[in-house]
Enzyme design. Sequence first.
Site, PDB file in Angstrom:
ATOM      1  N   HIS A 205       0.800  -1.233   0.000  1.00 21.88           N
ATOM      2  CA  HIS A 205       0.000   0.000   0.000  1.00 21.88           C
ATOM      3  C   HIS A 205       0.831   1.282   0.000  1.00 21.88           C
ATOM      4  O   HIS A 205       0.288   2.375  -0.097  1.00 21.88           O
ATOM      5  CB  HIS A 205      -0.969   0.026   1.184  1.00 21.88           C
TER       6      HIS A 205
HETATM    7  C1  UD1 Z   1      -2.509   5.689   5.578  1.00 23.43           C
HETATM    8  C2  UD1 Z   1      -1.282   6.226   6.315  1.00 23.43           C
HETATM    9  C3  UD1 Z   1      -0.174   5.194   6.277  1.00 23.43           C
HETATM   10  C4  UD1 Z   1      -0.653   3.848   6.778  1.00 23.43           C
HETATM   11  C5  UD1 Z   1      -1.883   3.435   5.991  1.00 23.43           C
HETATM   12  C6  UD1 Z   1      -2.452   2.138   6.450  1.00 23.43           C
HETATM   13  C7  UD1 Z   1      -0.735   8.629   6.273  1.00 23.43           C
HETATM   14  C8  UD1 Z   1       0.062   9.640   5.594  1.00 23.43           C
HETATM   15  N1  UD1 Z   1      -0.782   7.421   5.672  1.00 23.43           N
HETATM   16  O1  UD1 Z   1      -2.159   5.534   4.214  1.00 23.43           O
HETATM   17  O2  UD1 Z   1       0.885   5.620   7.086  1.00 23.43           O
HETATM   18  O3  UD1 Z   1       0.377   2.899   6.626  1.00 23.43           O
HETATM   19  O4  UD1 Z   1      -2.868   4.454   6.151  1.00 23.43           O
HETATM   20  O5  UD1 Z   1      -3.549   1.774   5.643  1.00 23.43           O
HETATM   21  O6  UD1 Z   1      -1.289   8.888   7.297  1.00 23.43           O
HETATM   22  N2  UD1 Z   1      -9.654   4.698   1.506  1.00 23.43           N
HETATM   23  C9  UD1 Z   1     -10.795   3.956   1.559  1.00 23.43           C
HETATM   24  N3  UD1 Z   1     -11.310   3.663   2.786  1.00 23.43           N
HETATM   25  C10 UD1 Z   1     -10.740   4.074   3.944  1.00 23.43           C
HETATM   26  C11 UD1 Z   1      -9.576   4.833   3.870  1.00 23.43           C
HETATM   27  C12 UD1 Z   1      -9.036   5.132   2.649  1.00 23.43           C
HETATM   28  O7  UD1 Z   1     -11.350   3.556   0.543  1.00 23.43           O
HETATM   29  O8  UD1 Z   1     -11.274   3.774   5.019  1.00 23.43           O
HETATM   30  C13 UD1 Z   1      -9.078   5.001   0.182  1.00 23.43           C
HETATM   31  C14 UD1 Z   1      -9.275   6.453  -0.183  1.00 23.43           C
HETATM   32  O9  UD1 Z   1      -9.704   6.510  -1.493  1.00 23.43           O
HETATM   33  C15 UD1 Z   1      -7.903   7.068  -0.100  1.00 23.43           C
HETATM   34  C16 UD1 Z   1      -6.976   5.880  -0.275  1.00 23.43           C
HETATM   35  O10 UD1 Z   1      -7.692   4.745   0.210  1.00 23.43           O
HETATM   36  O11 UD1 Z   1      -7.724   8.041  -1.057  1.00 23.43           O
HETATM   37  C17 UD1 Z   1      -5.704   6.018   0.520  1.00 23.43           C
HETATM   38  O12 UD1 Z   1      -6.024   6.302   1.871  1.00 23.43           O
HETATM   39  P1  UD1 Z   1      -5.177   7.346   2.748  1.00 23.43           P
HETATM   40  O13 UD1 Z   1      -5.759   7.403   4.127  1.00 23.43           O
HETATM   41  O14 UD1 Z   1      -5.010   8.590   1.983  1.00 23.43           O
HETATM   42  O15 UD1 Z   1      -3.750   6.737   2.808  1.00 23.43           O
HETATM   43  P2  UD1 Z   1      -3.252   5.273   3.080  1.00 23.43           P
HETATM   44  O16 UD1 Z   1      -2.548   4.838   1.857  1.00 23.43           O
HETATM   45  O17 UD1 Z   1      -4.339   4.385   3.619  1.00 23.43           O
END
Ligand code: UD1
Length: 370
Positions: A205
């Site tokens: 991820h």
């Molecule tokens: C975040 C953390 C990372 C952690 C990871 C675990 C930061 C900078 N990043 O990254 O350190 O290792 O979480 O998963 O804080 N999304 C969903 N559902 C959710 C959450 C996110 O569909 O419940 C999708 C959204 O479209 C989003 C994408 O996943 O744009 C990425 O999520 P985001 O929270 O931006 O970053 P992570 O890659 O999850």
Amino acid sequence: MKILSVVGARPNFMKIAPIARAIKKRKGLKHILVHTGQHYDHAMSGSFFKDLGIPKPDINLNVGSASHAKQTGLIMIKFEDVLLKYQPHVVLVVGDVNSTAACSMVAVKLGIPVVHVEAGLRSRDRQMPEEINRLVTDSISDILFTTTQDADVNLIKEGVPKDRIYFVGNVMIDTLLLNVKRAESSRILKTLRLKKNHYALMTLHRPSNVDSKENLSLILKAIEKVQTKTKIIFPIHPRTRKNIKKYFSATWLKGMKNLILTEPKGYLDFLHLMRNAKFVITDSGGIQEETTSLGIPCLTVRENTERPITITHGTNTLVGLNKNKIIKESFKILSGKGKKGRRPKYWDGKASERIVSTLVALNRKGKLLR
Ligand code: UD1
């Protein structure tokens, strides 16, 4: 003493669970739990509260996904109101996600002491958003709890006074050890038709791996080869799912007969999968630690790690973004030559108790006042 703690994203939940339990056991402590809503799907958030018995958050800021600046800014704006209303004695943050850095900054500016659990980890890779969050949080925290002694050294080198640093061990491992037996009741191996020790488990991820078409393609090409020799279970993070869909044809992955794609798994199912895997391929920070604790070989698809003890003492090997190395190291493990490790000091299930005892003692001595 009123302790307000913060969770936001998936890796925070298993760290807060044992701290919440340790706080509850002590008389004279009140716990207020804030969920920023950085993660919000059931699979990324709700299921962990259920699996780990984390109390329902007192407040949910419901910030959701956004760019780093927007997400961090929104957390700060909403969290300030919470602190003004609840007036805690300390704010406790864990890990290195955006919620960790955002809430620390708000607290420190309101004169509320900040306690950082899992302080001092450094990848020295400033392209990682988490590295920036670590640097910011540690530089403004009043009390810094570390998982390993190399983290103490990092903090001291950066000028953090020694008397603010406490080496207490790993709260994520508290949760792992507490749940390893419970996870035995998971039916996930049956559901996915897996035999113990006859499959690999993979998670990906990191933006540096999955946001770039070139890098993601390189990793998946290595996996294409590895899956000719073993089943690979791949619970897909939403970020990775979106990018796979954007960059590649559906038929490519479907053609990999031994690659089994699933939704992200809950804590107990994932722990059961990890514990019974032949090996794990990952770019997660927490999984490097969990596999070391379980003695399962781990190949980390990164050029660096902020958790070097998993390499020096544990079962972790960095394979970088190197297709041949991913394949070679996977085959080496499949031929029975997987790395064996030992459990690092204080990864013993008692880190949360140490943290809460230290906070109580500091408070008694009046040392938690700013
Ligand atoms: C975040 C953390 C990372 C952690 C990871 C675990 C930061 C900078 N990043 O990254 O350190 O290792 O979480 O998963 O804080 N999304 C969903 N559902 C959710 C959450 C996110 O569909 O419940 C999708 C959204 O479209 C989003 C994408 O996943 O744009 C990425 O999520 P985001 O929270 O931006 O970053 P992570 O890659 O999850």
